[in-house]
Design a protein around this motif. Structure first.
Motif, PDB file in Angstrom:
ATOM      1  N   SER A 190       0.829  -1.210   0.000  1.00 53.34           N
ATOM      2  CA  SER A 190       0.000   0.000   0.000  1.00 53.34           C
ATOM      3  C   SER A 190       0.857   1.252   0.000  1.00 53.34           C
ATOM      4  CB  SER A 190      -0.911   0.026   1.221  1.00 53.34           C
ATOM      5  OG  SER A 190      -1.770  -1.076   1.199  1.00 53.34           O
ATOM      6  N   GLN A 226      -9.033  -0.515  -0.332  1.00 54.64           N
ATOM      7  CA  GLN A 226      -9.185  -1.838   0.185  1.00 54.64           C
ATOM      8  C   GLN A 226     -10.433  -2.002   1.053  1.00 54.64           C
ATOM      9  OE1 GLN A 226      -5.648  -2.153   3.215  1.00 54.64           O
ATOM     10  NE2 GLN A 226      -5.583  -3.891   1.902  1.00 54.64           N
ATOM     11  N   ASP A 250      -6.173  -1.448  -4.535  1.00 55.50           N
ATOM     12  CA  ASP A 250      -5.473  -1.933  -3.342  1.00 55.50           C
ATOM     13  C   ASP A 250      -6.353  -2.932  -2.636  1.00 55.50           C
ATOM     14  OD1 ASP A 250      -3.962  -2.415  -1.161  1.00 55.50           O
ATOM     15  OD2 ASP A 250      -3.662  -0.324  -0.606  1.00 55.50           O
TER      16      ASP A 250
HETATM   17 MG   LIG Z   1      -2.159  -2.558   2.315  1.00 60.49          MG
END
Ligand SMILES: [Mg+2]
Ligand SMILES: Nc1ncnc2c1ncn2[C@@H]1O[C@H](COP(=O)(O)OP(=O)(O)OP(=O)(O)O)[C@@H](O)[C@H]1O
Lengths: 318, 325
Positions: free
Chosen positions: B49, B99, B181
């Motif tokens: 990330s 995410q 992500d």
């Molecule tokens: Mg991550």
């Protein structure tokens, strides 16, 4: 939504009954009966007969619970708050003529408090640990620590001593002289507003700091939103949800504040009416005022609760 | 392959903490070609990330800082752009699908407003105009009754639908690069596969490049053309999906394959976790970061950091050992 409002309004009734009941009995327990005060002022030697006569005329000879029931039935059946024991004027009329003064003071104070607290709180959060953040925080601690009545008294006394300036004692009606009217209210409203803004500012700052950590703020940045939009559109509305609650909680403070500030600046509002009524033990004025103030506070709280529905989409009233 | 879209050179992104500098990304270099899907895999905390956020310059500062490197995107080094120029890249040329679908949408704005917002910001669209486009985007991501749902708030959406809305949000300005992500970990496997299929086909329609960041090598095998395997802030193996799967050269990649369920794998297949913990990124061991957990390690591994070396074609690994022996 409508049923929710109706339910909430109905729920106010027991609260109001309870509040008036307490006031009705408590005020009679304060030493110094209204009759004693009247007699001492009129310099009449209080023989028992005169005393009983006055008591009877004012309806104060009946047992307290009967007095209360009489008063309540007057309120409910005739919308009559009773008459002043001293002046024999209608309590409702006394209140009504004074609403504009207090409403203006309260609204101005509230507006000043929000206009100061929210921008400063947001700024302090966004530029955390900068000079301005420290200044904002220090001033707000002072605001919490310094009582507004003390500040108000200073403002009354020192400018008069130093520059011979003192706030107008005569009420300037808005319609005749809008500028003069606003000027007259400005100093007391600023004092009360700044006092209230201290807590709101700290809350705004804390909530902004909390909100700015959320993932959706990162999403907003990732979209290419400039700082202004991230803060105002994405963060502030979320941060304001608890601030609205706080403002609701502050309404009684505001009411208490106007009573004191009106007294200091001799503004002929509801607060001053209350102050005089308590000194004179004008029981019916006090009860009427309490009912009125209680109702206003509860209604404002209802408005605050309803505003959640507007500000927080997760809240929907059923 | 076609043109280079993104070229990352020697990227270093560190975080200053009580324990010193956390070396979250520690000398990463890779390329991304137009229209390509690149997978980035690795265990939690290996810097996936942070790599993605560095590209968008969204590293929170403090504590984070991009200390060094180049991020050349469409011919310009993003690290040299002014803040205003960077605003025009984010959400416009590069969009990011985050995410956590549950927390990545703003609870007080309607989904339609949020999906259309990039158009407001970058195309000067009105709120209404943006909403119309947002409805089209929501339709593209197959949200049923998109016209009605656009005025809903995120809490009225299911997790999968929010993820679809996040994807829709990334498409509006037809970016050259979409970074996803870990778009799917919170969702069940079938939804996960559906979303990745959707994302892949939508990016293909835009002829955009896609960067998929995940723990899951199965995802990578199915969707990525090329794979970077990351460990402790470095790329330890890179190559085509075929290279990584069929000709694995790094012990860590071998470990990952054994420890992570693959989308198309029999659920009963045995998973073997990699022994030990990833290193403390503030105090990396001397030598190879993986050697304390490595079953192949030899003396040299604890002394010298292995460079990324070509083993054939575009396949590279950073390891002293030949794991085929
Ligand atoms: Mg991550
Ligand atoms: N704001 C921060 N402050 C301090 N350290 C950070 C910060 N953000 C990330 N890190 C550190 O950087 C390292 C890499 O984090 P990153 O989020 O890139 O991991 P990841 O590979 O995406 O993991 P995951 O798969 O769990 O998402 C982590 O060890 C983390 O501790």
């Amino acid at each position: 939504m409508r049923t929710y409002i109706i339910k909430r309004v109905l729920a106010l009734i027991p609260t109001l009954i309870f509040a008036t009941l307490i006031v009705f009995f408590l005020i009679r327990m304060i030493p110094g009966h209204v009759i004693d005060l009247m007699l001492s002022q009129q310099d009449i030697s209080a023989d028992k007969v005169t005393r009983q006569k006055i008591e009877h005329e004012l309806g104060l000879d009946a047992p307290v619970h009967i007095q209360y029931l009489r008063w309540v039935s007057g309120v409910v059946l005739r919308g009559d708050l009773g008459r002043s024991l001293w002046r024999q004027t209608e309590v409702w009329k006394d209140i009504k003529t004074r609403i504009p003064v207090t409403a203006e003071l309260a609204l101005m104070s509230l507006m000043i408090s929000l206009l100061v607290a929210i921008p400063v709180g947001v700024y302090a959060a966004v530029r955390q640990d900068t000079m301005l953040d420290y200044i904002g925080r220090t001033v707000s601690i002072l605001g919490i620590a310094v009582p507004y009545f003390w500040l108000g008294t200073l403002v009354m006394i020192y400018p008069a001593l130093w520059w011979g300036w003192s706030p107008s004692v005569e009420l300037i009606p808005f319609r005749e002289n809008p500028l003069g009217n606003i000027k007259m209210f400005l100093v007391p409203a600023v004092i009360l507003g700044l006092f209230m803004s201290a807590v709101t500012m700290r809350m705004t700052r804390a909530m902004m700091l909390e909100v700015l950590r959320h993932d959706y703020i990162r999403t907003a940045w990732a979209k290419g939103a400039p700082e202004k939009i991230v803060i105002i559109r994405h963060a502030l509305k979320n941060a304001l949800i608890p601030v609205v609650t706080l403002v609701g909680i502050q309404v009684p403070t505001l009411v208490g504040g106007t009573i004191v500030i009106e007294q200091i600046f001799s503004l002929p509002g509801i607060g001053l009416l209350m102050y005089d009524a308590v000194l004179q033990r004008d029981y019916s004025v006090i009860s009427g005022l309490m009912l009125f103030i209680g109702l206003i506070v509860l209604l404002i709280n209802l408005l605050v609760d309803l505003s959640y529905g507007w500000i927080d989409p997760k809240v929907r009233y059923k | 392959m076609s043109e280079k879209l993104l070229e990352i050179r020697d990227l270093h992104t560190y975080f200053w903490t009580e324990n010193g500098w956390v070396k979250a990304v520690n000398g990463v270099s890779f390329d991304l070609w137009k229209g390509e899907t690149l997978g980035i895999v690795g265990e939690s905390g290996c810097g996936k990330s942070v790599t993605a956020l560095s590209i968008l310059r969204l590293i929170p500062n403090p504590p984070g800082r991009i200390l060094k490197g180049e991020i050349i995107f469409e011919g310009r080094d993003l690290l040299q752009l002014s803040d205003e120029e960077m605003l025009r890249v984010r959400g416009n040329r590069i969009s990011m699908v985050f995410q956590e679908p549950m927390t990545s949408l703003n609870p007080v704005l309607t989904v339609g407003r949020q999906v259309g917002e990039p158009l407001e910001l970058h195309r000067g669209a009105s709120i209404k105009g943006a909403l119309r486009v947002a409805i089209e985007l929501l339709k593209k991501t197959r949200i049923p009754a998109a016209e009605n749902r656009a005025t809903d708030y995120p809490h009225q959406f299911s997790g999968g639908m929010r993820q679809r809305a996040m994807i829709a949000m990334g498409l509006g300005c037809e970016p050259g690069l979409i970074i996803a992500d870990e778009p799917t970990t919170a969702l069940d496997v079938t939804v996960q596969a559906q979303l990745l299929d959707l994302m892949k086909s939508l990016t293909r329609d835009l002829s955009a490049s896609l960067m998929i960041i995940t723990h899951n090598l199965g995802v990578v095998a199915r969707y990525a053309d090329r794979v970077n395997v990351m460990y402790a802030g470095k790329i330890v193996e890179t190559g085509t999906a075929h290279d990584i799967y069929e000709d694995t050269r790094h012990p860590y990649t071998l470990g990952l394959m054994a420890s992570v369920p693959k989308i198309d794998q029999d659920v009963k297949a045995k998973l073997v976790p990699i022994e030990g913990q990833p290193p403390d990124l503030a105090h990396l061991p001397e030598g190879c970061s993986f050697y304390p957990r490595c079953t192949f390690a030899v003396e040299k591994c604890s002394k010298e950091v292995p460079p990324l070396e070509t083993v054939g074609g575009i396949h590279q690994k950073a390891c002293w050992i030949d794991v085929r022996k």
